[in-house]
Design an enzyme around this catalytic site. Structure first.
Site, mmCIF file in Angstrom:
data_model
loop_
_atom_site.group_PDB
_atom_site.id
_atom_site.type_symbol
_atom_site.label_atom_id
_atom_site.label_comp_id
_atom_site.label_asym_id
_atom_site.label_seq_id
_atom_site.Cartn_x
_atom_site.Cartn_y
_atom_site.Cartn_z
ATOM 1 N N HIS A 176 -5.981 16.331 99.517
ATOM 2 C CA HIS A 176 -5.623 17.534 98.650
ATOM 3 C C HIS A 176 -5.557 17.245 97.161
ATOM 4 C CE1 HIS A 176 -4.228 21.385 97.046
ATOM 5 N NE2 HIS A 176 -3.156 21.463 97.799
ATOM 6 N N CYS A 198 -2.178 24.518 93.019
ATOM 7 C CA CYS A 198 -3.187 24.121 93.577
ATOM 8 C C CYS A 198 -4.447 24.932 93.845
ATOM 9 C CB CYS A 198 -2.697 23.611 95.203
ATOM 10 S SG CYS A 198 -1.489 22.245 95.107
ATOM 11 N N LYS A 211 -10.557 18.976 103.484
ATOM 12 C CA LYS A 211 -9.484 18.073 103.033
ATOM 13 C C LYS A 211 -9.391 17.096 103.977
ATOM 14 C CE LYS A 211 -6.765 21.246 100.043
ATOM 15 N NZ LYS A 211 -7.491 22.610 100.147
ATOM 16 N N PHE A 222 1.638 26.330 95.000
ATOM 17 C CA PHE A 222 2.996 26.542 94.753
ATOM 18 C C PHE A 222 3.390 27.745 94.155
ATOM 19 C CE2 PHE A 222 4.767 22.321 96.182
ATOM 20 C CZ PHE A 222 4.356 22.139 97.521
ATOM 21 N N GLU A 260 -2.994 30.527 107.024
ATOM 22 C CA GLU A 260 -4.146 30.844 106.624
ATOM 23 C C GLU A 260 -5.149 31.518 107.756
ATOM 24 O OE1 GLU A 260 -6.193 27.648 104.711
ATOM 25 O OE2 GLU A 260 -7.849 28.935 103.966
ATOM 26 N N HIS A 287 -8.472 26.457 102.751
ATOM 27 C CA HIS A 287 -7.487 25.750 101.789
ATOM 28 C C HIS A 287 -6.773 24.719 102.737
ATOM 29 C CE1 HIS A 287 -4.772 24.655 98.579
ATOM 30 N NE2 HIS A 287 -3.631 25.104 99.302
HETATM 31 C C1 LIG Z 1 0.655 33.591 102.861
HETATM 32 C C2 LIG Z 1 0.423 32.283 101.991
HETATM 33 O O1 LIG Z 1 -0.129 31.443 102.506
HETATM 34 N N1 LIG Z 1 0.658 32.405 100.659
HETATM 35 C C3 LIG Z 1 0.755 31.201 99.731
HETATM 36 C C4 LIG Z 1 -0.272 30.985 98.762
HETATM 37 O O2 LIG Z 1 -0.397 29.761 98.492
HETATM 38 C C5 LIG Z 1 1.049 28.825 98.605
HETATM 39 C C6 LIG Z 1 0.675 27.626 99.115
HETATM 40 O O3 LIG Z 1 0.217 27.433 100.343
HETATM 41 C C7 LIG Z 1 2.097 29.533 99.419
HETATM 42 O O4 LIG Z 1 3.353 28.928 98.730
HETATM 43 C C8 LIG Z 1 2.125 30.763 99.158
HETATM 44 O O5 LIG Z 1 3.119 31.438 99.846
#
Ligand SMILES: CC(=O)N[C@H]1CO[C@H](CO)[C@@H](O)[C@@H]1O
Ligand SMILES: *[C@@H]1O[C@H](CO)[C@@H](O)[C@H](O)[C@H]1NC(C)=O
Length: 429
Positions: free
Chosen positions: A355, A172, A350, A417, A324, A313
């Site tokens: 998404h 993403c 979103k 992810f 976030e 996001h």
């Molecule tokens: C801390 C955090 O949100 N990091 C993320 C970066 O993006 C993805 C999706 O939200 C997460 O898997 C990470 O851990």
């Protein structure tokens, strides 16, 4: 350092095919989320039955039909995500007025266009056909329709662009990585103009089943699709899958000025980081997003207190939105940052489009750029009541209705992810 500006925009989204109608509908607080149960019997059996689907119909009404954008021969060769990408690239190039014919211009124009999942539909149907009928059932177009980098390939073939040709695939974060990386290619001198963005179309029962098994999707609002994507809201319960594409034309500043191009905004900085934590869940303290945003601001030489707007996001999941939120507050309030959380203006678009996975970062970068151009912050739909008090959702999330406010500096975030996080800083030129 060569400076990079944005000179063209194009998009296909659940709100409309075309960026003008998409932006108008977004500012009107309209939703592109619909029920999927009319799409086939398999969709009915799934726990999540809502999605952000590109509306079908004629281009004049801001709707999608491939023949309005591509010749039939190209349509046959291309996955739907690539069709959305090529259409968005076309719109963005028209908008930028960039139609080079000289060799030196073509050699200094490149493409970075990725996708998160690619053509799942083709992989699925070809697997089934192969299983039933063997070799003779395989189309010679199987591989070209499958490969993720073919969206970028088609754009370069169509216009003869001979500069860098690249396709990030970072779940993403794809769309934002594509734009950020392209800005670096221009800054570094690999190209003067880059067509950059992301595309996705995997509204297939298998994709929905997979994301539902990962417990990522919204399942509580199947009877009320437009309420299902609710970033930062107390009742948020998973993301809503969407499809579409976003493409921006990035250009070296002097190059844009020399040809009298319309400049939307400047790309000031770009930050990348990784959680190094878990496949699908974020670290609760928001360390990954924090590092990405901090590095985007450092490259921009901009202080946290000068950030007017953050396009989050926030996908409408319980953990992701909270982490976030923590990261944004930590960054914008620390040091000589803002005085208090309520001074932070942040929204998640979103709520209106769902998404868009690999396209999300690109489409949201475009919304951020238009917020700067028009001095208006797009709304977070369905935000009735911010999450419970322990989550400290005490910023201004632009609930439900757009807010007019000059935006000189903005951040846009994308996380994927695998723990990959990126943030882009754009500013008024
Ligand atoms: C801390 C955090 O949100 N990091 C993320 C970066 O993006 C993805 C999706 O939200 C997460 O898997 C990470 O851990
Ligand atoms: C946030 O937006 C509101 C308008 O909705 C504005 O009054 C306020 O000054 C903004 N805050 C910052 C820090 O830009």
């Amino acid at each position: 350092m060569r400076r990079v500006v944005v000179t063209g925009l194009g998009a296909v989204t659940p709100l409309a095919a075309g960026i003008k109608q998409t932006w108008r509908r977004l500012l009107d607080s309209q939703s592109g989320i619909v029920s999927t149960i009319t799409r086939g019997p398999q969709f009915v059996t799934l726990p999540s039955r809502v999605a952000g689907l590109v509306p079908l119909g004629s281009r004049d009404d801001g709707r999608w039909q491939a023949k309005d954008w591509l010749p039939a021969s190209e349509e046959r060769q291309m996955a739907l995500f690539a069709q959305y990408a090529v259409a968005s690239a076309h719109e963005a190039l028209q908008d930028a007025g960039w139609h080079p014919t000289k060799d030196e211009d073509l050699e200094m124009t490149g493409v970075t266009l990725g996708s998160g999942i690619g053509n799942l539909d083709e992989a699925y149907s070809t697997s089934v056909a192969f299983d039933r009928g063997g070799y003779r059932k395989i189309s010679p177009l199987f591989v070209p329709r499958l490969l993720i980098n073919l969206a970028a390939g088609h754009v370069s073939m169509r216009y003869g662009f001979k500069g860098p040709n690249h396709a990030a695939t970072t779940a993403c974060t794809t769309g934002l990585h594509a734009i950020g990386d392209a800005s670096r290619m221009i800054a570094f001198g690999d190209a003067n103009v880059m067509v950059a963005g992301g595309a996705e179309s995997c509204i297939h029962p298998l994709a929905i089943a997979g994301f539902a098994r990962a417990r990522s999707l919204s399942t509580d609002w199947n009877d009320d699709p437009t309420s299902s994507s609710r970033p930062f809201d107390r009742q948020r319960a998973g993301f809503v899958i969407g499809e579409g594409a976003g493409v921006v034309i990035l250009e070296e500043l002097e190059h844009a000025k020399a040809r009298g191009a319309n400049i939307y905004a400047e790309v000031k900085g770009y930050g990348l980081s990784s959680d190094a934590h878990h496949m699908t869940t974020p670290r609760e303290d928001g360390q990954g997003p924090y590092l990405a945003m901090r590095s985007a601001l450092r490259h921009s030489q901009i202080e946290p207190r000068d950030v007017d707007y953050v396009n989050a996001h926030a996908t409408s999941t319980a953990l992701g939105d909270a982490s976030e939120n923590k990261a944004v507050k930590r960054l914008l309030l620390e040091g000589n940052g803002k005085q208090k959380a309520s001074d932070i203006n942040i929204s998640s678009t979103k709520g209106a489009v769902g998404h868009l996975l690999g396209a999300a970062g690109a489409v949201e970068a475009i919304f951020t750029i238009l917020a700067i151009r028009d001095g208006i912050m797009p709304p977070t739909l369905n935000l009735d009541q911010p999450g419970d008090p322990s989550e400290y959702f005490n910023c201004n999330y632009v609930p439900k209705v757009a807010q007019e406010h000059a935006v000189n500096v903005a951040l846009t975030n994308s996380f994927g992810f695998g723990g990959t996080n990126a943030s882009l800083c754009v500013a008024k030129y």
